[in-house]
Design an enzyme around this catalytic site. Structure first.
Site, short mmCIF file in Angstrom:
data_model
loop_
_atom_site.label_atom_id
_atom_site.label_comp_id
_atom_site.label_asym_id
_atom_site.label_seq_id
_atom_site.Cartn_x
_atom_site.Cartn_y
_atom_site.Cartn_z
N ASP A 270 0.87 -1.17 0.00
CA ASP A 270 0.00 0.00 0.00
C ASP A 270 0.92 1.23 0.00
OD1 ASP A 270 -2.10 1.76 0.07
OD2 ASP A 270 -3.20 0.71 1.65
C1 BGC Z 1 -5.16 3.08 0.06
C2 BGC Z 1 -5.21 2.06 -1.07
C3 BGC Z 1 -5.02 2.75 -2.38
C4 BGC Z 1 -3.72 3.52 -2.37
C5 BGC Z 1 -3.43 4.25 -3.66
C6 BGC Z 1 -3.97 4.00 -0.05
O1 BGC Z 1 -4.10 5.06 0.83
O2 BGC Z 1 -5.15 2.42 1.30
O3 BGC Z 1 -6.44 1.38 -1.03
O4 BGC Z 1 -5.05 1.80 -3.42
O5 BGC Z 1 -3.81 4.50 -1.34
O6 BGC Z 1 -4.26 5.31 -3.87
#
Ligand code: BGC
Length: 731
Positions: A270
């Site tokens: 993530d």
């Molecule tokens: C989220 C993810 C997301 C990523 C990219 C993160 O803050 O937890 O679900 O895919 O950001 O935007």
């Protein structure tokens, strides 16, 4: 027909285990090609695919690569070896809006919970295919989708993005979503692996849980989702599990995912979830949004480590092989996306509309007040910008139509990411749709800001329809289940003024309903997406016979939950902070409920929820009976006993084992039936749903197993008992 499609999908899911377990010829070929490409890579090329940037102007003067698209992420390719760059967008509910930075838009689907309330993998597969096709037309080839975390707490701010509280429902539905997305030569993730079940302190909260409890709940949802959807990538979450960051957990990534489930795709982090270089050894293959981490570990530091240490060099080759296997299996090198492609927004909107219609849940209908007749009447419509649109959830999953949000309610903040904290309403006006269906009616809209004003309008009307919203967003949990901005008081006052009060809830999860008994009808419309207004009106006026069923339990009070107080709520000021405040150690003890999440916890404690898992009313009536079991094969008959066409969701539960009560959903089928028609349903129960995780594998204790059909998790038919032989097996 729908049932047949569902069964076809179920069978497809069990016969083709591409990325995991049984080797699939296509993936085996992709892996062979990947190994050859890795061999051809020079040392500099070996850390190109292993890290990427957040593809947004995060810092003043930040330069984006020429071929990057504004979105969530960008990973450079290796042109010499014809390896394409990875262009990533968030996409759980449609192609994300990224604060409007790209000046385009996409088709917003209803929220994850709304989609899950359809209990219809085929609708969800079509929704995924739609997202994938729009993403291709915008030039993306990797979609950050497939949210599969279970709802362990109804206050979780991301509940709306996820699907349910049950591993079978979540696993089957998320698998369908991923399969739909990947039908477009696109890699999809499944996320956030694992136990990323609250937002408060999400970067440092430690989810504590025993292995059996994890394997039988959150991990099982991922396992089933991976088997059915074959995602090219798994995104590890922000939180810790038993003391180790998700992305640095040897147990989660190496043991469970890659060893036990034989997963051949790659693990991406993530954004901002990589604490150290040790993550490489512990199973992480790609560092995403690397500017957000303390260091770009998977560039020079990784190359240096590989140059000096043979084991790291082998691991680096494996990282490349896995990423390339996903690229080749999805064939994104040979079928690149087509930026600037045309999008058929009318056709895609129809997909969103169908999902919204099937996901709306009728919770209460006193005296059959619904459906409303289309004859002329005086209707007061109150609250929640119902004259303009329907609310959506916030954070990285936010989608907006090309015209942008119809209403923005600012939560404050500034800078490029401030847009992420605004409440957006899609331009799909419920009132406009109501007027279209009731052309002779006299319709008055009141904004609901003043109770006296709303009550005056309600008194004069035949029917009062109150729209109530509860906004949720990534990055923060809600403190309780009340409706914000005094809407509970508003509804109570309107219902006291007019006995024909209908409440339309637009919520991102369960809410309390202190006014419930005073109302005539309640529908849960969730975040209903870009065509939500029309879907709501068509349920209110009976063009759509409601068939949604709750994919989560609505508790009667927070005291009924395993954790009446959500850990850290009210103590951690910035839910998104990177590190815990000095002296604070935040842990969520999931061993309280173990694998008995949601309705299973309610079954264990005997507490009566406000609305049980699986609940939903219809304008017609059904009977489901004739349950027969032969080993794991179950059959029963669903009959429409009413006067209208409609769809039922038959639910099969394990209710006892060895004479002791034990409740688990073991199968479901959505069956559409004409009045008077009936259909025989056959299901095969996945044995993991009957088993315990024990001694490194699944264990079915020999003895009597009791099953019952349920209208929901609390209203169960007669028990049918079958003897099962003892059995132990590994994944
Ligand atoms: C989220 C993810 C997301 C990523 C990219 C993160 O803050 O937890 O679900 O895919 O950001 O935007």
């Amino acid at each position: 027909m729908k049932y047949i499609a569902w069964m076809a999908l179920a069978l497809a899911g069990t016969s083709s285990l591409a990325m995991a377990k049984t080797p699939d010829p296509a993936v085996a070929d992709a892996a062979v090609r990947a190994a050859a490409t890795v061999k051809a890579m020079n040392p500099d090329e070996k850390t190109v695919l292993t890290h990427g940037i957040m593809a947004m102007p995060l810092f003043p003067g930040m330069q984006m690569p020429a071929d990057a698209i504004l979105g969530a992420g960008y990973v450079a390719g290796v042109p010499r070896l014809n390896v394409p760059a990875l262009k990533e967008t968030d996409a759980s509910l449609g192609v994300a809006w990224v604060g409007g930075m790209r000046h385009d838009g996409a088709t917003p689907l209803p929220s994850g919970l709304a989609q899950a309330a359809t209990w219809n993998p085929e609708v969800i597969r079509q929704a995924g295919a739609m997202i994938g096709s729009e993403a291709r037309a915008k030039g993306f080839n990797v979609l950050l989708a497939g949210g599969a975390n279970l709802m362990r707490d109804p206050r979780n701010g991301r509940t709306f993005e996820y699907l349910s509280e049950d591993p079978w429902l979540t696993g089957t539905l998320v698998g369908a979503a991923i399969a739909g997305i990947q039908s477009n030569h696109i890699i999809s993730t499944i996320k956030h692996f694992a136990l990323n079940d609250q937002e408060t302190g999400r970067n440092f909260v430690d989810s504590r849980i025993t292995e059996p409890a994890a394997r039988e709940s959150d991990l099982l949802a991922f396992e089933i989702g991976i088997e059915r959807g074959q995602p090219g990538s798994v995104m590890c979450g922000y939180n810790l599990v038993n003391g180790h960051h998700d992305c640095d957990s040897d147990w989660l990534l190496n043991t469970v995912l890659k060893h036990d489930w034989r997963y051949q795709g790659f693990v991406m982090s993530d954004w901002g979830a990589v604490p150290t270089l040790s993550t490489a050894t512990n199973g992480l293959d790609q560092q995403s949004g690397a500017q957000l981490d303390p260091q770009v570990f998977f560039a020079k530091p990784l190359a240096d480590a590989a140059a000096h240490d043979a084991a790291t060099a082998v691991r680096l080759d494996d990282m490349n092989k896995r990423i390339l296997t996903a690229i080749y299996a999805a064939s994104i090198d040979k079928n690149p996306p087509t930026p600037g492609g045309t999008i058929d927004f009318a056709a895609d909107g129809a997909v969103a509309l169908e999902a919204a219609k099937q996901g709306i849940v009728l919770l209460r209908n006193q005296g059959g007040i619904l459906p409303l007749t289309t004859g002329a009447r005086n209707i007061a419509v109150i609250g929640s910008y119902a004259d303009t649109g329907v609310i959506s959830g916030g954070g990285s999953s936010q989608v907006d139509a090309p015209s942008g949000p119809a209403v923005r309610v600012s939560r404050g903040g500034e800078g490029p990411l401030a847009d992420f904290m605004q409440q957006h309403y899609h331009s799909s006006s419920p009132i406009k749709a109501i007027k279209a269906l009731a052309p002779g009616a006299d319709i008055h809209f009141r904004d609901g800001n003043y109770i006296t004003d709303a009550v005056t309008a309600a008194r004069k009307a035949d029917v009062a329809i109150v729209f109530a919203t509860a906004w949720r967003t990534e990055g923060e949990d809600v403190p309780d289940l009340s409706l914000p901005h005094g809407q509970d008081e508003l509804i109570a006052a309107v219902a006291a003024a007019n006995p024909h009060t209908i409440v339309v809830l637009e919520t991102g999860g369960p809410v309390a309903m202190p006014w419930l008994d005073k109302t005539a009808a309640v529908i849960e419309a969730w975040y209903s997406g870009g065509r939500g207004g029309e879907a709501i009106a068509s349920v209110l006026f009976g063009q759509t016979n409601p068939s949604g069923r709750l994919p989560v339990t609505f508790p009667a009070s927070l005291d009924q939950l395993p954790r009446p107080k959500l850990d850290g709520l009210g103590e951690i000021e910035d839910a998104n902070a990177h590190a815990a405040p000095a002296g604070v150690q935040l842990a969520a003890n999931y061993d309280i409920e173990g694998s008995d999440v949601g309705y299973r916890w309610f079954a264990r404690t005997g507490a009566a929820p406000l609305f049980p898992f699986g609940f939903g009313l219809s304008y017609t009536s059904f009977t489901t009976n004739g349950l027969a079991l032969h080993g794991l094969d179950a059959s029963f008959t669903v009959r429409n006993t009413g006067k209208l066409a409609g769809a039922d969701v038959a639910q099969l539960y394990l209710v006892s084992r060895g004479g002791a009560p034990k409740q688990r959903l073991v199968g479901y089928a959505r069956v559409a039936l004409a009045p008077g028609a009936s259909q025989k349903v056959q299901l095969t129960i996945d044995p993991r749903l009957l088993a315990d995780w024990h001694n490194g594998g699944w264990d079915i204790p020999g003895g009597d197993y009791g099953f019952a059909l349920g209208n929901d998790a609390q209203h169960l038919g007669p028990k049918v008992t079958v003897a099962m032989a003892a059995r132990h097996w590994t994944d």
